[in-house]
Design a protein around this motif. Structure first.
Motif, PDB file in Angstrom:
ATOM      1  N   CYS A  79      -0.965   7.781  -1.597  1.00  8.03           N
ATOM      2  CA  CYS A  79      -0.798   8.994  -1.144  1.00  8.03           C
ATOM      3  C   CYS A  79       0.798   9.265  -0.829  1.00  8.03           C
ATOM      4  O   CYS A  79       1.270   8.335  -0.039  1.00  8.03           O
ATOM      5  N   THR A  80       1.554  10.050  -1.692  1.00  2.00           N
ATOM      6  CA  THR A  80       2.990  10.203  -1.214  1.00  2.00           C
ATOM      7  C   THR A  80       3.063  10.972  -0.086  1.00  2.00           C
ATOM      8  O   THR A  80       4.395  11.301   0.286  1.00  2.00           O
ATOM      9  N   SER A  81       2.095  11.537   0.477  1.00  3.13           N
ATOM     10  CA  SER A  81       2.259  12.291   1.757  1.00  3.13           C
ATOM     11  C   SER A  81       2.197  11.441   3.198  1.00  3.13           C
ATOM     12  O   SER A  81       2.047  11.814   4.423  1.00  3.13           O
ATOM     13  N   ARG A  82       1.654  10.228   2.869  1.00  3.74           N
ATOM     14  CA  ARG A  82       1.575   9.135   3.951  1.00  3.74           C
ATOM     15  C   ARG A  82       2.552   9.252   5.095  1.00  3.74           C
ATOM     16  O   ARG A  82       3.878   9.110   4.631  1.00  3.74           O
ATOM     17  N   ALA A 127       3.235  -4.219   2.273  1.00  8.86           N
ATOM     18  CA  ALA A 127       4.207  -5.193   1.503  1.00  8.86           C
ATOM     19  C   ALA A 127       5.478  -4.413   1.057  1.00  8.86           C
ATOM     20  O   ALA A 127       5.197  -3.269   0.638  1.00  8.86           O
ATOM     21  N   VAL A 128       6.525  -4.988   1.185  1.00  8.38           N
ATOM     22  CA  VAL A 128       7.706  -4.622   0.841  1.00  8.38           C
ATOM     23  C   VAL A 128       8.662  -5.225  -0.001  1.00  8.38           C
ATOM     24  O   VAL A 128       8.740  -6.335  -0.073  1.00  8.38           O
ATOM     25  N   ASP A 129       9.012  -4.304  -0.993  1.00  9.27           N
ATOM     26  CA  ASP A 129       9.756  -4.913  -2.083  1.00  9.27           C
ATOM     27  C   ASP A 129      11.082  -4.324  -2.080  1.00  9.27           C
ATOM     28  O   ASP A 129      11.205  -3.113  -2.402  1.00  9.27           O
ATOM     29  N   HIS A 130      12.007  -4.860  -1.622  1.00  3.90           N
ATOM     30  CA  HIS A 130      13.301  -4.433  -1.646  1.00  3.90           C
ATOM     31  C   HIS A 130      14.143  -4.022  -3.054  1.00  3.90           C
ATOM     32  O   HIS A 130      15.046  -3.501  -2.873  1.00  3.90           O
ATOM     33  N   ASN A 131      13.364  -4.338  -4.073  1.00  2.22           N
ATOM     34  CA  ASN A 131      14.162  -4.015  -5.447  1.00  2.22           C
ATOM     35  C   ASN A 131      13.575  -2.662  -6.030  1.00  2.22           C
ATOM     36  O   ASN A 131      13.823  -2.136  -6.917  1.00  2.22           O
ATOM     37  N   ILE A 132      12.402  -2.341  -5.300  1.00  2.00           N
ATOM     38  CA  ILE A 132      11.902  -1.134  -5.695  1.00  2.00           C
ATOM     39  C   ILE A 132      11.808   0.038  -4.617  1.00  2.00           C
ATOM     40  O   ILE A 132      11.366  -0.343  -3.522  1.00  2.00           O
ATOM     41  N   ARG A 133      12.117   1.227  -4.960  1.00  2.00           N
ATOM     42  CA  ARG A 133      11.975   2.157  -3.752  1.00  2.00           C
ATOM     43  C   ARG A 133      11.092   3.584  -4.253  1.00  2.00           C
ATOM     44  O   ARG A 133      11.473   4.100  -5.326  1.00  2.00           O
ATOM     45  N   GLU A 134       9.950   3.586  -3.826  1.00  2.00           N
ATOM     46  CA  GLU A 134       8.913   4.761  -4.277  1.00  2.00           C
ATOM     47  C   GLU A 134       8.953   5.709  -3.243  1.00  2.00           C
ATOM     48  O   GLU A 134       9.741   5.621  -2.081  1.00  2.00           O
ATOM     49  N   THR A 135       8.085   6.703  -3.233  1.00  2.00           N
ATOM     50  CA  THR A 135       7.988   7.721  -2.324  1.00  2.00           C
ATOM     51  C   THR A 135       7.671   7.336  -0.489  1.00  2.00           C
ATOM     52  O   THR A 135       8.513   7.531   0.249  1.00  2.00           O
TER      53      THR A 135
END
Length: 469
Positions: free
Chosen positions: A442-445, A455-463
Motif C-alpha cells: 500500500c503506497t498510502s501506508r 525490512a529496510v534496504d538502503h540501496n532501494i527507495r520506494e514510496t
C-alpha cells in the motif's frame, strides 16, 4: 449471500436455561444426542438446519434474528486490541478469537476495556507535563463508554423505539409540516410553550423549567429546530424510560450516565420524527436515496443516515449498513456498523476510503466500490455536511458522513445502479487503519502494522522506506 457455519452456543444455553431443562431433556426435545447438544453449547460444533428448525418449532427461536453482527463487532475490537505490541508473544488464531467472542463475550469486553485503559495510560505518560502528578490514572472516558454502549447494543433501543413510534402514530407523524404538531403536543401535554428568540452564542435550544418556555435559535436550520423540539419531547415524555436504560447500562461514572441520556434523548427524537416502520418502508421504496428521505421526513442528511443505522428491530430489520461521521482531522465522532466493516478504535481511518474525498467535493455524494483485506466488498457513500448556525462571523464546522453496505445488498441502493458490481478489479483496496492492516504494497501506508516486522534496504527507495516481512 453465502452464510457461514452458525455457532450459537450462548443462545442455545439461554434457551435451555429459560425452559428449566437439563441437557438431556433439552436434547431429547429437539431430537439430538446429549453429547451433540453439549458440543453445540460449547461452540465446538455448528448447529445444523434441522436443529435450527427444531429450536424454532419447540422453543420459538427466531431464525431471522440469528445474526453475527455482535460477534463481528466484538471480534474486530478484540483483534485490534491483541494486535498491540504488548501481546507480541501471543498471536491467537482466528478460531481462538471466535471461540472467545462466541463463548465468553463478557471476557472479551473486559479485555478490551483493560486495553483501552492501558492505551490511555501510555498516551498520558507520553505527554507528561507538570500536571501529571495531579492527574488520576488514565481510564476509559465516559464518552467512550457511552459510544461503546450504543455500538454493542447494535445502535437499537427497542423500548425507546417502540414508545417513539406509538407517539408518532398518535400525533399523525410524519406530516407535511411536523413542527406545529410537536409544539401543540408540548403545550397541551406538558404546558411548554415554544418560542424563537435571541440566544447565547452557539446555543440552539434553551428550556427554562420555571417558565416552561422552550426557546429555539431562529437562525438554526429548520431541520435542527424541529429535531430540538423532538428532543424536548423525549426528555418530558420518555425521560423515565431513558433514565432506566442509562442506569442499567453499568456505567462507572455519573458523567457517563448523563452523556448516555443525551444519546437516548436524541435516539427517541430521531425515532419520533422518522417512525420505524414508516421510515423503513420509505427507505425501501426510495432505495435509500438519502436526499429524498431527508425531504420526505423534514430531516437533515445526518439525521437520515443515523436513523438508517438503527434499523435493527427484531423481525423487521433493514439493510445492515455502516455509518460514521468524520471531521477534517480524521476523528470519527460517530460510528456504527451492522456489517463486517468495523471502524478502528485507535488511530485514523484508512486514507484510501472515500470518506476523506467528501471534503474535496462539497454538495456531492461520492461513491466507491471497496474491498477490505478479508475479501469482503462494499458500496461506500460519503458526503460533506456543515453544522453551523449561520451568519458571517459564525464558525461553520464541516464533517463527512460515510455510510454503505456489503455488496450483496447494493441493489437496494439507488447509488449502485450504474456501477459494475461484478468487476472485482473495479474495487479499491481499503483497510481499517494502518496499524492493523497488513496489505504489503500500500503506497498510502502511514505506519507499519503492529504484527509485522519491517525490512529496510538502503540501496532501494520506494514510496514507503521499508517492506513488510
Amino acid at each position: 449471500m453465502a452464510i457461514g457455519k452458525l455457532f450459537i452456543g450462548k443462545k442455545v444455553r439461554e434457551l435451555r436455561a429459560a425452559s428449566n431443562a437439563t441437557q438431556s431433556q433439552f436434547a431429547e426435545r429437539i431430537g439430538i444426542s446429549t453429547s451433540y447438544l453439549n458440543q453445540i453449547e460449547n461452540n465446538q460444533r455448528p448447529v445444523s438446519a434441522a436443529v435450527l428448525l427444531a429450536l424454532a418449532d419447540k422453543f420459538q427461536l427466531d431464525i431471522a434474528e440469528i445474526s453475527t453482527g455482535e460477534t463481528d463487532r466484538l471480534l474486530s475490537a478484540l483483534s485490534e486490541a491483541l494486535s498491540d505490541p504488548l501481546f507480541e508473544t501471543y498471536q491467537p488464531s482466528l478460531q481462538e478469537l471466535k471461540l472467545v467472542t462466541q463463548s465468553a463475550p463478557g471476557l472479551a469486553h473486559a479485555l478490551i476495556t483493560c486495553h483501552q485503559a492501558y492505551r490511555r495510560n501510555g498516551e498520558q505518560l507520553a505527554g507528561m507535563d507538570d500536571r501529571l502528578g495531579r492527574t488520576a490514572a488514565a481510564e476509559t472516558t465516559p464518552y467512550d463508554e457511552v459510544r461503546d454502549f450504543f455500538h454493542f447494543v447494535d445502535n437499537y433501543l427497542h423500548e425507546l423505539d417502540i414508545a417513539a413510534e406509538k407517539l408518532a402514530l398518535d400525533l399523525g407523524l410524519p406530516a407535511a409540516d411536523s413542527h406545529p404538531l410537536l409544539t401543540d403536543y408540548l403545550e397541551k401535554a406538558f404546558g411548554v410553550r415554544v418560542v424563537h428568540g435571541p440566544m447565547a452564542a452557539h446555543a440552539i435550544r434553551h428550556y427554562d423549567p420555571a417558565s416552561r418556555v422552550l426557546t429555539l435559535n431562529p437562525y438554526a436550520p429548520a431541520q435542527t429546530r424541529l429535531f430540538q423540539v423532538a428532543v424536548e419531547i423525549a426528555q418530558l415524555h420518555a425521560g423515565t424510560v431513558a433514565d432506566t436504560i442509562a442506569r442499567n447500562a453499568g456505567f462507572r461514572t455519573e458523567e457517563a450516565v448523563d452523556i448516555c441520556r443525551i444519546g437516548l434523548h436524541n435516539y427517541f427524537a430521531g425515532a419520533l420524527l422518522m417512525p420505524y416502520q414508516t421510515f423503513l418502508k420509505a427507505a425501501r421504496e426510495l432505495r435509500h436515496d438519502i436526499e429524498l428521505l431527508a425531504a420526505r421526513f423534514g430531516a437533515s442528511l445526518e439525521q437520515v443516515c443515523h436513523r438508517l443505522s438503527t434499523l435493527q428491530r427484531p423481525g423487521l430489520k433493514g439493510v445492515p449498513i455502516f455509518f460514521a461521521k468524520i471531521d477534517r482531522a480524521g476523528n470519527i465522532t460517530k460510528r456504527h456498523s451492522a456489517t463486517k466493516l468495523q471502524f478502528a478504535r485507535f488511530g485514523a481511518a484508512c486514507p484510501l476510503w472515500n470518506a476523506h474525498q467528501a471534503f474535496e467535493a462539497p454538495g456531492r455524494i461520492i461513491r466507491q466500490l471497496a474491498e477490505t483485506p478479508d475479501g469482503v466488498r462494499y458500496l461506500c457513500l460519503a458526503t460533506q455536511v456543515s453544522k453551523g448556525i449561520g451568519g458571517f462571523r459564525s464558525h461553520q464546522p464541516v464533517y463527512a458522513l460515510a455510510l454503505g453496505c456489503e455488496i450483496s445488498y447494493a441493489e437496494a441502493f439507488v447509488y449502485a445502479d450504474d456501477l459494475n458490481l461484478a468487476d472485482r478489479a473495479g474495487f479499491d483496496p481499503i483497510g481499517i487503519s494502518c496499524r492493523i492492516c497488513e496489505r504489503p504494497n500500500c503506497t498510502s501506508r502511514a505506519v507499519p502494522p503492529f504484527r509485522r516486522k519491517i525490512a529496510v534496504d538502503h540501496n532501494i527507495r520506494e514510496t514507503t522506506p521499508y517492506k513488510l516481512r
